[in-house]
Design an enzyme around this catalytic site. Structure first.
Site, PDB file in Angstrom:
ATOM      1  N   ASP A  58      42.758  -0.883  -2.257  1.00  0.00           N
ATOM      2  CA  ASP A  58      41.748  -1.915  -1.613  1.00  0.00           C
ATOM      3  C   ASP A  58      40.927  -2.338  -2.603  1.00  0.00           C
ATOM      4  O   ASP A  58      41.088  -1.879  -3.887  1.00  0.00           O
ATOM      5  CB  ASP A  58      40.947  -0.912  -0.742  1.00  0.00           C
ATOM      6  N   SER A  59      39.896  -3.309  -2.226  1.00  0.00           N
ATOM      7  CA  SER A  59      39.035  -3.664  -3.196  1.00  0.00           C
ATOM      8  C   SER A  59      37.852  -2.789  -3.472  1.00  0.00           C
ATOM      9  O   SER A  59      36.915  -2.894  -4.504  1.00  0.00           O
ATOM     10  CB  SER A  59      38.321  -4.896  -2.669  1.00  0.00           C
TER      11      SER A  59
ATOM     12  N   TYR B 246      36.858  -8.943  -2.344  1.00  0.00           N
ATOM     13  CA  TYR B 246      37.760  -9.957  -2.402  1.00  0.00           C
ATOM     14  C   TYR B 246      37.801 -11.133  -1.598  1.00  0.00           C
ATOM     15  O   TYR B 246      38.158 -12.207  -1.999  1.00  0.00           O
ATOM     16  CB  TYR B 246      39.243  -9.370  -2.076  1.00  0.00           C
ATOM     17  N   GLY B 247      37.009 -11.046  -0.793  1.00  0.00           N
ATOM     18  CA  GLY B 247      36.667 -12.112   0.267  1.00  0.00           C
ATOM     19  C   GLY B 247      35.750 -13.043  -0.501  1.00  0.00           C
ATOM     20  O   GLY B 247      35.952 -14.416  -0.045  1.00  0.00           O
TER      21      GLY B 247
ATOM     22  N   CYS C 193      44.070  -3.474   2.836  1.00  0.00           N
ATOM     23  CA  CYS C 193      42.835  -4.431   2.730  1.00  0.00           C
ATOM     24  C   CYS C 193      43.225  -5.457   3.541  1.00  0.00           C
ATOM     25  O   CYS C 193      44.194  -6.111   3.050  1.00  0.00           O
ATOM     26  CB  CYS C 193      42.654  -4.720   1.143  1.00  0.00           C
TER      27      CYS C 193
ATOM     28  N   THR D 135      41.691  -8.394   3.669  1.00  0.00           N
ATOM     29  CA  THR D 135      41.415  -9.993   2.939  1.00  0.00           C
ATOM     30  C   THR D 135      42.558 -10.032   2.152  1.00  0.00           C
ATOM     31  O   THR D 135      42.965 -11.137   1.899  1.00  0.00           O
ATOM     32  CB  THR D 135      40.046  -9.587   2.285  1.00  0.00           C
TER      33      THR D 135
ATOM     34  N   CYS E 199      38.653  -5.101   9.113  1.00  0.00           N
ATOM     35  CA  CYS E 199      38.432  -4.893   7.645  1.00  0.00           C
ATOM     36  C   CYS E 199      38.494  -3.340   7.610  1.00  0.00           C
ATOM     37  O   CYS E 199      37.836  -2.749   8.612  1.00  0.00           O
ATOM     38  CB  CYS E 199      37.073  -5.356   7.430  1.00  0.00           C
ATOM     39  N   THR E 200      39.227  -2.961   6.587  1.00  0.00           N
ATOM     40  CA  THR E 200      39.400  -1.549   6.495  1.00  0.00           C
ATOM     41  C   THR E 200      38.121  -0.623   6.306  1.00  0.00           C
ATOM     42  O   THR E 200      37.902   0.456   6.432  1.00  0.00           O
ATOM     43  CB  THR E 200      40.447  -1.040   5.309  1.00  0.00           C
TER      44      THR E 200
HETATM   45  N1  DGL Z   1      38.643  -3.546   2.816  1.00  0.00           N
HETATM   46  C1  DGL Z   1      38.705  -4.921   2.804  1.00  0.00           C
HETATM   47  C2  DGL Z   1      39.203  -5.568   4.001  1.00  0.00           C
HETATM   48  O1  DGL Z   1      39.938  -4.880   4.773  1.00  0.00           O
HETATM   49  C3  DGL Z   1      37.448  -5.421   2.300  1.00  0.00           C
HETATM   50  C4  DGL Z   1      37.285  -6.872   2.156  1.00  0.00           C
HETATM   51  C5  DGL Z   1      36.883  -7.685   0.805  1.00  0.00           C
HETATM   52  O2  DGL Z   1      36.962  -6.971  -0.453  1.00  0.00           O
HETATM   53  O3  DGL Z   1      36.225  -8.776   0.663  1.00  0.00           O
HETATM   54  O4  DGL Z   1      39.229  -6.851   4.204  1.00  0.00           O
END
Ligand code: DGL
Length: 282
Positions: free
Chosen positions: A10-11, A42-43, A74, A76, A184-185
């Site tokens: 994930d991010s 990441y968004g 994730c 995104t 979103c996780t």
């Molecule tokens: N956990 C990510 C998701 O499910 C976080 C989003 C991000 O980094 O923008 O989208």
């Protein structure tokens, strides 16, 4: 047969909600957790950067820790990276999609809310899911720009600002949704707070348990006996927790609350090996 090992990516800390579900269903599986918190969120990154960083970091992690399954925990990232990762590695890759289909099966009043990052809400991926599965429902999409930051800070001990969250969730009250998809996780990490803020919502749907079931299915297909997956390993759940930025303060306590211990927590991991910087690829 060696102990099964799964890479969860994930991010930030959001993927821990997925790691928790995998560990609960499959305590015999070793987990390696990679968080690209130097690239978080990441968004806010262009799609090409998300693809490049995910490929570089997952590649570096698989070199150090060969795994049987990769979970992109994730939403995104999953909206853009899955085909690229599948082209890069022969290890099976699972992505997370907002659980629109299960929500449609649950909703009684046919009004559904989808809570996600602005990027996930914007991308055609979500629209396609809604068109495919939720044709007879009204779907209120809410892309919240700050919620992921608030949840990252929760790890370090800063509570989620409840008044601001309450105001942000108003569109769901106005739309009268009875079911909310956590797209979103990060969000399942605060389900209790969300439930308290929207008591009228009957069903909260996330993807964690479905991802854990899919992981089990892939591991069994590779020859791991169901019994060995369900038998606790007798050592820490997370073999390594690797962060590309600094390790969030309070992480160890947060991991223990999720019953995810780790003896190997590293910050500023792989950034040079993967050619990655805090602001984008080098
Ligand atoms: N956990 C990510 C998701 O499910 C976080 C989003 C991000 O980094 O923008 O989208």
């Amino acid at each position: 047969m060696t102990t099964p090992r799964v890479l969860v990516f994930d991010s930030g800390v959001g993927g821990l909600s997925i790691a928790e579900c995998i560990h609960r269903q499959l305590p015999g599986v070793g987990l390696v957790y990679v968080a690209d918190n130097a690239g978080f969120p990441y968004g806010n990154q262009p799609e090409s950067v998300v693809v490049e960083r995910s490929q570089a970091l997952i590649g570096a992690a698989l070199d150090e820790f060969p795994c049987d399954v990769v979970v992109v925990a994730c939403n995104t990232a999953s909206t853009v990276v899955l085909p690229h990762l599948r082209a890069m590695t022969s290890t099976p890759v699972i992505g997370v999609v907002p659980a629109v289909k299960p929500a449609v099966a649950l909703s009684v009043n046919r009004r559904i809310g989808v809570l996600a990052t602005p990027a996930t809400v914007r991308r055609p991926y979500l629209k396609n899911l809604i068109d495919e599965f939720a044709g007879d429902c009204t779907v209120e999409r809410l892309g919240h720009p700050d919620l992921v930051y608030w949840i990252e800070r929760l790890v370090t001990g800063t509570p989620v600002p409840e008044e601001a969250l309450h105001a942000a969730l108003q569109p769901f009250r106005d739309a009268g949704v009875d079911t909310v998809v956590l797209g979103c996780t990060h969000y399942p990490l605060i389900t209790g707070t969300l439930r308290a803020q929207l008591p009228e919502v009957k069903f909260w749907v996330d993807s964690g348990d479905a991802i854990a079931r899919r992981t089990a299915w892939l591991l069994e297909k590779q020859g791991h006996a169901p019994g060995s997956l369900e038998q606790p390993r007798g050592s820490v759940a997370v073999e390594a927790a690797l962060f590309t930025g600094a390790v969030p303060e309070g992480l160890e306590a947060f991991l223990s609350r999720l019953e995810l211990g780790s003896d190997d927590i590293r910050g500023h991991w792989a950034t040079s090996a993967a050619g990655i910087t805090a602001t984008g690829s080098a």
